[in-house]
Design an enzyme around this catalytic site. Structure first.
Site, PDB file in Angstrom:
ATOM      1  N   ASP A  44       0.860  -1.185   0.000  1.00 26.75           N
ATOM      2  CA  ASP A  44       0.000   0.000   0.000  1.00 26.75           C
ATOM      3  C   ASP A  44       0.899   1.238   0.000  1.00 26.75           C
ATOM      4  OD1 ASP A  44      -2.227   1.604   0.104  1.00 26.75           O
ATOM      5  OD2 ASP A  44      -2.669   1.236   2.210  1.00 26.75           O
ATOM      6  N   GLU A  84      -6.419   4.807  -9.182  1.00 26.67           N
ATOM      7  CA  GLU A  84      -7.698   5.353  -8.720  1.00 26.67           C
ATOM      8  C   GLU A  84      -8.265   6.426  -9.633  1.00 26.67           C
ATOM      9  OE1 GLU A  84      -9.675   6.540  -4.439  1.00 26.67           O
ATOM     10  OE2 GLU A  84      -7.775   5.488  -4.641  1.00 26.67           O
ATOM     11  N   LYS A 113      -9.581   1.715  -9.373  1.00 28.45           N
ATOM     12  CA  LYS A 113     -10.156   1.949  -8.046  1.00 28.45           C
ATOM     13  C   LYS A 113     -11.266   2.994  -8.124  1.00 28.45           C
ATOM     14  CE  LYS A 113      -7.631   2.050  -4.235  1.00 28.45           C
ATOM     15  NZ  LYS A 113      -6.565   2.455  -3.284  1.00 28.45           N
ATOM     16  N   THR A 139     -13.052   0.750  -3.351  1.00 27.28           N
ATOM     17  CA  THR A 139     -12.364   1.192  -2.145  1.00 27.28           C
ATOM     18  C   THR A 139     -13.303   2.011  -1.269  1.00 27.28           C
ATOM     19  OG1 THR A 139     -10.330   2.250  -1.360  1.00 27.28           O
ATOM     20  CG2 THR A 139     -11.451   3.293  -3.232  1.00 27.28           C
ATOM     21  N   PHE A 165     -12.050  -1.495   4.617  1.00 27.92           N
ATOM     22  CA  PHE A 165     -11.074  -0.843   5.483  1.00 27.92           C
ATOM     23  C   PHE A 165     -11.167  -1.364   6.910  1.00 27.92           C
ATOM     24  CE2 PHE A 165      -9.747   3.323   3.244  1.00 27.92           C
ATOM     25  CZ  PHE A 165      -9.687   2.676   2.030  1.00 27.92           C
TER      26      PHE A 165
END
Length: 318
Positions: free
Chosen positions: A17, A90, A126, A150, A172
């Site tokens: 990440d 993203e 994303k 996400t 998350f």
């Protein structure tokens, strides 16, 4: 001697990440995920400034949105020269409530990757797990553009993603933990809410068990960790995306690591099937204060960094 990171690799696909290439070389993840905040942080470092300069030099007259996407793809291309698997790139968080604009931006990103000779199966687009983002993913998946949803904080969001047949979701952990810890204030008991009792861990584990019980092919990738206890508690999850600091902690430990999640166990104790549609999605999400607040907050944070990245490109290219 085997480390916890080595042990984790045998149970779960390890994902970095970060936008930092040296971290990827050091810890050898299979995949990597990025977001506007990570790219903004990376491009501010001298080692990565040539990527920004090259985009502006080669495409000085391109629209700003195209320059941003070219920068994201430049990072993605370099990442894919290091990791053997996929990179997540993203779509601008400002499009989180615009289905068609998200689709068009995702198509542009994929076209830029393909122009660089990178096949679309190595890229995950994303998108935020809003209703609009999920519907954009539905269309993109039908075009063989793989998606990673996400800012996901609830089973409600996860089920909608499964119905859209998305490739992967990123529920998350740390941000859920943050919300409950803040809500509890002085009454928070860290020890009592550690590892498998962590509310963020419990949320991801619930999603994982639901998906495995009903043979849902969408992959579950736990994300947003605050400590390695949260990671240990999700060993066995399909994928885990982990920050450089926590990858380092796992690599420095030789303590035993046991699997915590199992598809077989999930099937043996299947939860009740939950039907979903747009009304149910919006109603259930609205009733979940934590998920509603963290989704909105996440979009605001990513939007703020997207605006900063725009400004950096504009100022540098002026």
């Amino acid at each position: 001697m085997s480390t916890q990171l080595d042990a984790l690799r045998t149970l779960t696909t390890v994902v970095a990440d970060t936008g930092d290439f040296e971290t990827m070389r050091a810890y050898r993840p299979t995949d990597a995920t990025t977001n506007p905040s990570l790219i903004l942080k990376a491009v501010g470092q001298p080692a990565y400034r040539p990527l920004l300069d090259r985009v502006l030099r080669d495409h000085p007259k391109a629209p700003l949105t195209e320059q941003v996407d070219r920068l994201l793809v430049a990072f993605g291309r370099e990442i894919l020269s290091i990791v053997p698997g996929r990179v997540s790139t993203e779509v601008d968080a400002r499009l989180s409530f615009d289905t068609q604009a998200s689709i068009e931006r995702a198509r542009q990103i994929i076209s830029l990757y393909e122009a660089e000779g990178i096949p679309r199966e190595r890229v995950l687009i994303k998108l935020a797990s809003t209703w609009e983002g999920i519907q954009a993913a539905r269309t993109l998946q039908a075009e063989d553009i793989r998606c990673n949803l996400t800012l996901l904080f609830s089973l409600t969001q996860a089920i909608a993603c499964a119905q859209a047949k998305v490739t992967l979701i990123s529920p998350f952990v740390g941000r859920i933990y943050d919300w409950y810890k803040k809500a509890a204030g002085a009454d928070w008991d860290e020890a009592a809410n550690a590892e498998s009792n962590d509310p963020g861990v419990q949320s991801v584990a619930r999603i994982y068990r639901y998906f495995k019980a009903y043979d849902i092919p969408t992959q579950v990738m736990g994300a947003s960790f605050r400590n390695i206890g949260q990671i240990r508690a999700l060993a066995g999850c399909d994928l885990l995306t982990i920050s450089p600091a926590l990858l380092g902690e796992l690599a420095a430990s030789d303590a035993p690591l046991e699997p915590r999640l199992s598809a077989t166990t999930a099937k043996a104790d299947a939860p009740e099937w939950i039907a979903s549609n747009e009304v149910a999605f919006r109603t259930n999400l609205n009733e979940d204060a934590m998920a509603t607040e963290k989704l909105a907050e996440g979009i605001r944070i990513f939007t703020a960094d997207a605006i900063k990245l725009d400004a950096l490109l504009s100022q540098t290219g002026a």
